[in-house]
Design an enzyme around this catalytic site. Structure first.
Site, PDB file in Angstrom:
ATOM      1  CE  LYS A 208      -3.599   2.395   2.562  1.00 11.29           C
ATOM      2  NZ  LYS A 208      -4.546   2.351   3.685  1.00 11.29           N
ATOM      3  CE  LYS A 261      -5.987   1.991  -0.637  1.00  8.75           C
ATOM      4  NZ  LYS A 261      -6.339   2.160   0.732  1.00  8.75           N
TER       5      LYS A 261
HETATM    6  C1  PBG Z   1      -7.508   3.333   5.456  1.00 10.86           C
HETATM    7  C2  PBG Z   1      -7.740   3.247   4.000  1.00 10.86           C
HETATM    8  C3  PBG Z   1      -7.526   4.225   2.998  1.00 10.86           C
HETATM    9  C4  PBG Z   1      -8.041   3.681   1.813  1.00 10.86           C
HETATM   10  C5  PBG Z   1      -8.506   2.410   2.118  1.00 10.86           C
HETATM   11  N1  PBG Z   1      -8.289   2.146   3.468  1.00 10.86           N
HETATM   12  C6  PBG Z   1      -7.025   5.592   3.063  1.00 10.86           C
HETATM   13  C7  PBG Z   1      -5.650   5.898   3.438  1.00 10.86           C
HETATM   14  O1  PBG Z   1      -4.795   5.035   3.656  1.00 10.86           O
HETATM   15  O2  PBG Z   1      -5.403   7.097   3.563  1.00 10.86           O
HETATM   16  C8  PBG Z   1      -8.088   4.381   0.490  1.00 10.86           C
HETATM   17  C9  PBG Z   1      -9.134   3.912  -0.455  1.00 10.86           C
HETATM   18  C10 PBG Z   1      -9.412   4.832  -1.592  1.00 10.86           C
HETATM   19  O3  PBG Z   1      -8.746   5.860  -1.807  1.00 10.86           O
HETATM   20  O4  PBG Z   1     -10.355   4.515  -2.324  1.00 10.86           O
HETATM   21  N2  PBG Z   1      -6.195   3.276   5.873  1.00 10.86           N
END
Ligand code: PBG
Length: 337
Positions: A208, A261
């Site tokens: 991520k 992601k």
């Molecule tokens: C929580 C999380 C996030 C997303 C999914 N789970 C945001 C982040 O890490 O700031 C992002 C999903 C999206 O942008 O559609 N940690």
């Protein structure tokens, strides 16, 4: 240049790849990647305290996506099933936030209640995945507790394990930790197993990245960090080898599915992970990717449906067998014709 012998002299081609593109039936037969509604997981935002108020509110930067009450969410789950989408991932927006994010693991928290309601209503017809994180629940907006400006890894892991367990108790089919603290997958696995939830899989947000593409999500989930950013825990967009390390560690700790992601800017990472490990790979087509398509389509600058399907096909072609996407319902409807 001549395209066939009769058109001109000189060109005697043996290989003409276009032969397989002329006939639509044949074109279909040689198609290498085919999307199906069963590839998709639809992300949804359930919000505390919406009952009595307007049942749902559209996220300004994400047309078609709502912050909604549990009742409204159940209606949308019904629509998902009608379109052929059989999996959702739930994010919660609590009524109150505190330094530890305690609403994240409250037995009667918004996600826990939404999961129970969904399982009561749809049973085995709908796969209910939960996002395990703290940033929507902490007053500082980070994914773990904070002391003197430091994001506390191990304290965070303890809370994430507790949160994942509360989701499993509520009936979650899959838990998906998205916090990027070191060691959280292992802690969640042990905690679930000790409580008898050996059958609940973990879909880990393994690679991520610290991405600007999460902007609209943070508006939707009200989870913008109140100080600093997430670069001390989410990955540097410049790194690819490190993604393999993160995936390997999560698999060693017991992850069943690994996720990359965002999706479109990281197709190379999806392919790397797919080639390196024999496990299912998920990809999250995130809020910013969705918002860009919606915005450009509104301006008339791109064709919405065509770009949506091309994006999702590219993510699958790169190696993702599971796609988390806000387009799930629309894409599934198109696929079903
Ligand atoms: C929580 C999380 C996030 C997303 C999914 N789970 C945001 C982040 O890490 O700031 C992002 C999903 C999206 O942008 O559609 N940690």
């Amino acid at each position: 240049m001549a395209t066939s012998k009769s058109e001109g002299p000189g060109l005697e081609l043996i290989h003409r790849p276009r032969r397989l593109r002329m006939n639509p039936i044949l074109r279909g037969m040689v198609e290498e990647t085919r999307l199906s509604p069963s590839d998709f997981i639809y992300p949804m935002f359930v919000e505390e305290g919406r009952k009595g108020r307007r049942d749902r509110e559209e996220v300004a930067s994400m047309p078609g996506v709502f912050r909604q009450s549990i009742d409204a969410a159940l209606k949308e789950m019904e629509q998902c099933l009608e379109a052929g989408v059989r999996a959702v991932i739930l994010f919660g927006i609590p009524g109150r936030k505190d330094p530890m994010g305690s609403e994240a693991y409250a037995a009667k928290g918004i996600v826990q209640r939404a999961v129970s309601a969904a399982k009561r209503t749809f049973g085995a017809d709908l796969l209910v995945v939960t996002d395990v994180c703290l940033c929507e629940y902490t007053d500082h907006g980070h994914c773990a507790p904070v002391r003197k400006g430091e994001i506390l890894n191990d304290e965070g892991v303890t809370i994430h394990a507790r949160t994942a367990l509360s989701h499993a108790v509520a009936g979650a089919d899959v838990v998906a930790p998205s916090d990027m603290m070191d060691g959280r997958v292992g802690a969640i696995r042990v905690t679930l197993d000790d409580a008898g939830f050996t059958h609940v899989p973990i879909m880990a947000y393994s690679a991520k990245y610290a991405s600007g593409f999460y902007g609209p999500f943070r508006e939707a989930a009200d989870s913008t960090p109140q100080f600093g950013d997430r670069r001390s825990y989410q990955m540097n967009p410049a790194n690819a080898e490190e993604a393999l390390k993160e995936v390997e560690l999560d698999l060693e700790e017991g992850a069943d599915i690994v996720m990359v992601k965002p999706a479109l800017p990281y197709l190379d990472i999806i392919r790397l992970v797919k080639d390196a490990f024999a496990v299912p790979v998920a990809a999250y087509n995130v809020s910013g990717e969705y918002a860009m398509v919606k915005a450009a389509a509104r301006l008339g600058w791109i064709e919405h449906d065509r770009v949506m399907m091309e994006s999702l096909t590219a993510i699958k072609r790169a190696g993702a067998s599971i796609i988390l996407t806000y387009f799930a319902k629309d894409a599934a409807a198109l696929l079903r014709g």
